[in-house]
Design an enzyme around this catalytic site. Structure first.
Site, PDB file in Angstrom:
ATOM      1  N   CYS A  79      26.143  73.595  44.837  1.00  0.00           N
ATOM      2  CA  CYS A  79      25.197  72.818  44.030  1.00  0.00           C
ATOM      3  C   CYS A  79      25.058  73.400  42.612  1.00  0.00           C
ATOM      4  CB  CYS A  79      23.857  72.712  44.748  1.00  0.00           C
ATOM      5  SG  CYS A  79      22.873  71.324  44.142  1.00  0.00           S
ATOM      6  N   HIS A 167      25.100  70.599  50.083  1.00  0.00           N
ATOM      7  CA  HIS A 167      24.610  71.801  50.781  1.00  0.00           C
ATOM      8  C   HIS A 167      25.197  71.885  52.186  1.00  0.00           C
ATOM      9  CE1 HIS A 167      21.531  73.179  47.894  1.00  0.00           C
ATOM     10  NE2 HIS A 167      21.475  71.909  47.554  1.00  0.00           N
ATOM     11  N   GLU A 169      24.750  74.245  54.286  1.00  0.00           N
ATOM     12  CA  GLU A 169      23.885  75.038  55.161  1.00  0.00           C
ATOM     13  C   GLU A 169      22.824  74.220  55.882  1.00  0.00           C
ATOM     14  OE1 GLU A 169      21.964  75.273  51.014  1.00  0.00           O
ATOM     15  OE2 GLU A 169      23.951  75.035  51.887  1.00  0.00           O
TER      16      GLU A 169
END
Length: 509
Positions: A79, A167, A169
């Site tokens: 990001c 993202h 995660e």
């Protein structure tokens, strides 16, 4: 030497989550502020640049010096990291026409690239950015796109640098684990040897070397962190560890006796201290929540200090500090404004002139539980809900009296035991009862009553930072209400708290 991945923190709400996801791959990683990262040595196998609340176009945006990293070790920009690597190396980042937040799908994926091996076409990813990479430097090759974001992922040709604008995660990126595995294991070559057993072996050896024949005192709370810290220290130094468990008069029903009993077969040297009356006396008439917290914290320090002084030649104070506490104290945004000093017995080292030893300060909460399991600690202790440091003192929303403590302990025991009996306890992250400073009219038999109201609270969470109220079955809530009103003298009304965090906190005070 333990190999590791470094995560450079630019202030993203997801930074800790990157760390936890990498740790779940049995790979050790450390989170450091972007402007205070450690020396890059042979133990550093790769670096991840996190997201950020900043735009790279902001005048005060984070600008790290990457000269020791970029092109020298594998690097993954996430990001903000992706936008930084483009904007400051010959590309251009602009405010997007339509900001992209939430779910998106990768309509183009270069599955031959190492980062996307095994990642499906049209896989779902999670976007969270208001800027977009408008123009990329010449040596940057696009390796994934969405319908709205052409430069969703890229690789810098000629060096081991990758970047993604989504993202990996978060839960909503469905193949995020595969992507992180590709980077950490296949690209960085990490051996995946960071396991609970390896942590125990290494930590016990380090504690033995650090503490030698010195004596250590540890404050036990009956919770997961202090219990695991105690067992680790016990493995390292045995009889030189003394644990102190203080009954502050604000514990759950029978908790003092039950916790002492649960430690008996763990081989720990535990001293139980009944200090109920001191805490109750000092809290008499106090209603302001922060003042209550400070009194409870101060009294704990005084009681603990007095008991510790009875032990000859103590050199160290053991604490159950875990990694999120450490990260918060050195975060990009500075230390947390309100540190719960009573919770980690803050103030003791200065008062007692002791050195501090923190065996768990590299672990996230879920890792603490895994280490505890590997140490053979009982599941009921490892599965215990978190309990606030000030205990029932901040669940009595008025002045604290022994009678109010009794009423709350009885109601709380019915609720918590009910959760266990109905198989709901392990589906709840934290549960408890609040005694409200409100009385209501009721009817019992032929008489009118004017008694107390309690609120039941049950939340689901992973780390306490955010929490949703749990949709407990109506039949269960009806049974709990009935039991509490019938069995606890002084209560005639039960309500259920359906607020989430944010905006409400988990505790009421």
């Amino acid at each position: 030497m333990q190999e590791k991945i470094l995560i450079l923190d630019f202030g993203s709400q997801y930074t800790q989550l990157i760390g936890r996801k990498i740790r779940e791959l049995n790979v050790y990683c450390e989170i450091h502020p972007f402007n205070h990262f450690p020396k890059i040595d042979e133990t550093v196998k790769g670096v991840v640049m996190s997201g950020s609340p900043f735009s790279v176009r902001d005048a005060n945006a984070p600008r790290p010096d990457l000269s020791a990293i970029k092109g020298k070790v594998p690097l993954l920009g996430v990001c903000y990291g992706a936008q930084y690597l483009s904007h400051f190396y010959g590309g251009e980042v602009m405010a997007a026409n339509s900001r992209e937040y939430g779910r998106a799908n990768l309509g183009f994926v270069d599955q031959s690239n190492e980062l996307f091996k095994g990642v499906s076409l049209n896989t779902q990813v999670w976007m969270s950015h208001g800027d977009t990479i408008e123009k990329m430097p010449a040596s940057y090759k696009i390796i994934a796109s969405t319908a709205d974001v052409k430069n969703a992922a890229y690789k810098i040709e000629g060096e081991a640098t990758w970047a993604i604008q989504f993202h990996p995660e978060v839960y909503h990126t469905t193949e995020g684990k595969q992507l992180l595995t590709n980077f950490v294991v296949n690209i960085c070559g990490c051996k995946q040897d960071w396991t609970p057993d390896s942590f125990i072996e290494t930590t016990v050896a380090q504690l033995k070397a650090k503490l030698g024949n010195d004596k250590v005192v540890l404050g036990l709370s009956g919770g997961v962190d202090s219990s695991v810290a105690g067992v680790l220290l016990n493995r390292a130094i045995g009889k030189n560890l003394t644990c102190i468990f203080v009954d502050n008069g604000l514990l759950r029903k029978n908790e003092f006796e039950n916790v002492l009993d649960s430690y008996k077969d763990m081989g720990l040297n535990v001293i139980g201290v009944d200090a109920k009356q001191k805490f109750w006396n000092d809290l008499a008439g106090v209603t302001e929540p922060e003042k209550k917290r400070k009194i409870i914290g101060r009294d704990f320090i005084e009681v603990f200090d007095e008991e510790a002084h009875k032990i000859q030649d103590v050199k160290w104070l053991g604490q159950g500090t875990i990694y999120p506490d450490v990260i918060e104290s050195v975060s990009v945004n500075g230390p947390s404004a309100t540190i719960k000093s009573h919770h980690n017995v803050g103030g003791l080292p200065a008062k007692m002139k002791l050195k501090v030893v923190e065996p768990l300060n590299l672990l996230f909460k879920d890792e603490v539980r895994r280490v505890g399991k590997a140490l053979g600690i009982k599941p009921e202790l490892l599965g215990r809900h978190p309990f606030p440091g000030p205990g029932l003192g901040i669940r009595i929303l008025s002045d604290v009296t022994p009678e109010k403590v009794r009423i709350l302990q009885e109601a709380d025991a019915i609720f918590v035991n009910g959760l266990k009996e109905w198989g709901l306890y392990d589906k709840v992250w934290q549960a408890g009862v609040m005694l409200l400073p409100v009385q209501s009219v009721g009817v019992m038999g032929d008489e009118r009553t004017y008694e107390n109201v309690v609120a039941l609270r049950a939340v689901a969470s992973t780390d306490g930072m955010t929490a949703d109220w749990v949709h407990l079955p109506y039949d269960f809530l009806a049974k709990m209400s009935n039991e509490i009103i019938n069995k606890v003298k002084g209560i005639n009304r039960v309500v259920y708290d359906i607020s989430s965090k944010p905006p409400a906190t988990i505790e009421w005070e």
